[in-house]
Motif scaffolding. Structure first.
Motif, mmCIF file in Angstrom:
data_model
loop_
_atom_site.group_PDB
_atom_site.id
_atom_site.type_symbol
_atom_site.label_atom_id
_atom_site.label_comp_id
_atom_site.label_asym_id
_atom_site.label_seq_id
_atom_site.Cartn_x
_atom_site.Cartn_y
_atom_site.Cartn_z
ATOM 1 N N ILE A 105 0.752 -1.159 -0.002
ATOM 2 C CA ILE A 105 -0.121 -0.155 0.030
ATOM 3 C C ILE A 105 0.876 1.133 0.125
ATOM 4 N N ASN A 106 2.054 1.040 0.460
ATOM 5 C CA ASN A 106 2.935 2.435 0.389
ATOM 6 C C ASN A 106 3.514 2.585 -0.704
ATOM 7 N N ASN A 107 3.593 1.550 -1.566
ATOM 8 C CA ASN A 107 3.964 1.817 -2.834
ATOM 9 C C ASN A 107 3.031 2.601 -3.795
ATOM 10 N N VAL A 108 1.926 2.526 -3.472
ATOM 11 C CA VAL A 108 0.847 3.172 -4.262
ATOM 12 C C VAL A 108 1.141 4.815 -4.382
ATOM 13 N N PRO A 109 1.227 5.456 -3.407
ATOM 14 C CA PRO A 109 1.817 6.940 -3.337
ATOM 15 C C PRO A 109 2.776 7.259 -4.358
ATOM 16 N N GLN A 110 3.438 6.464 -4.616
ATOM 17 C CA GLN A 110 4.879 6.416 -5.461
ATOM 18 C C GLN A 110 4.319 6.327 -6.882
ATOM 19 N N ASN A 111 2.963 6.129 -7.094
ATOM 20 C CA ASN A 111 2.451 5.904 -8.228
ATOM 21 C C ASN A 111 3.252 4.486 -9.013
ATOM 22 N N GLU A 112 3.240 3.705 -8.459
ATOM 23 C CA GLU A 112 3.975 2.450 -8.841
ATOM 24 C C GLU A 112 2.687 1.649 -9.430
ATOM 25 N N PRO A 113 2.681 1.108 -10.686
ATOM 26 C CA PRO A 113 1.624 0.317 -11.085
ATOM 27 C C PRO A 113 1.459 -0.988 -10.363
ATOM 28 N N ALA A 114 0.041 -1.514 -10.821
ATOM 29 C CA ALA A 114 -0.150 -2.936 -10.093
ATOM 30 C C ALA A 114 0.901 -3.865 -10.334
#
Length: 221
Positions: A105-114
């Motif tokens: 979930i903390n990868n998400v704010p870094q705009n990492e794709p799924a």
């Protein structure tokens, strides 16, 4: 030494110094290193059940929830897939009986794709299998989040993306032949966000959330 040579040498030394200073900048938070250093000093044995993750895992009193001293918390607030991978040796070298992983979930704010998040989880799983092949691996889905509380918006604004991430994670578990545990569907409301009874900030869990989590995974312990 000529003035020109001196200036060139001075410029080169300045550049090297600045590069060295940048190179020494920490990769992760001070809290990450505090926790990771502690985990390196704490033993892991073949009888242990390890919970790995970020602040959501970090916040759980797992040994008390399961009344089992062999259940150990290795969560670090703010952690990412790369952060877990980088500190995995201190865990897998102990050859634990089971590992429960929830991360991403903390990868998400870094705009990492799924796909990128799932690939990071696959690297973690592969390393566990390589170093500790007898360890049973349980990869848990990401939890839903909610924008209701107007907090952690850099995470919660991405709530629509979480089902896709979970599907990619599930695909990884199928390819790696490890157990996938669906937490998401137990916590989500009709709109697709986390039920408000389980959180007071949209991201982290209240007691009811941890108790539900425990109920879901108890059959796997």
């Amino acid at each position: 030494m000529t003035k020109k040579t001196f200036l060139l040498l001075f410029t080169w030394l300045t550049a090297v110094t600045l590069y060295a200073q940048q190179d020494k900048s920490p990769k992760y938070s001070t809290y990450y290193y505090q926790r990771a250093s502690l985990f390196e000093s704490l033993p892991v044995t073949s009888e242990d059940i390890i919970f790995i993750g970020n602040s959501i895992t970090d916040g759980g009193e797992w040994h008390e929830l399961f009344n089992n001293p062999h259940v150990k918390n290795r969560g670090i607030s703010g952690d990412t897939t790369q952060g877990v991978f980088d500190r995995l040796d201190a865990i897998v070298n102990g050859q634990p009986a089971k590992i429960f992983l929830m991360i991403g979930i903390n990868n998400v704010p870094q705009n990492e794709p799924a796909d990128t998040i799932a690939a990071g989880i696959r690297l973690i799983v592969q390393k566990i299998k390589q170093v500790s092949p007898e360890t049973q691996i349980y990869v848990q889905s990401l939890l839903p989040v909610t924008t209701y509380y107007n907090k952690f918006y850099e995470h919660t604004c991405h709530w629509k993306e979480i089902p896709e991430i979970n599907q990619k994670i599930k695909t990884v578990t199928e390819k790696e032949q490890v157990q996938y545990i669906d937490l998401f569907s137990h916590f989500v409301d009709a709109e697709g966000q986390m039920q408000k009874q389980y959180t007071n900030d949209g991201l982290h869990l209240l007691d009811k959330g941890y108790l539900l989590w425990k109920e879901i995974i108890t059959p796997y312990l």
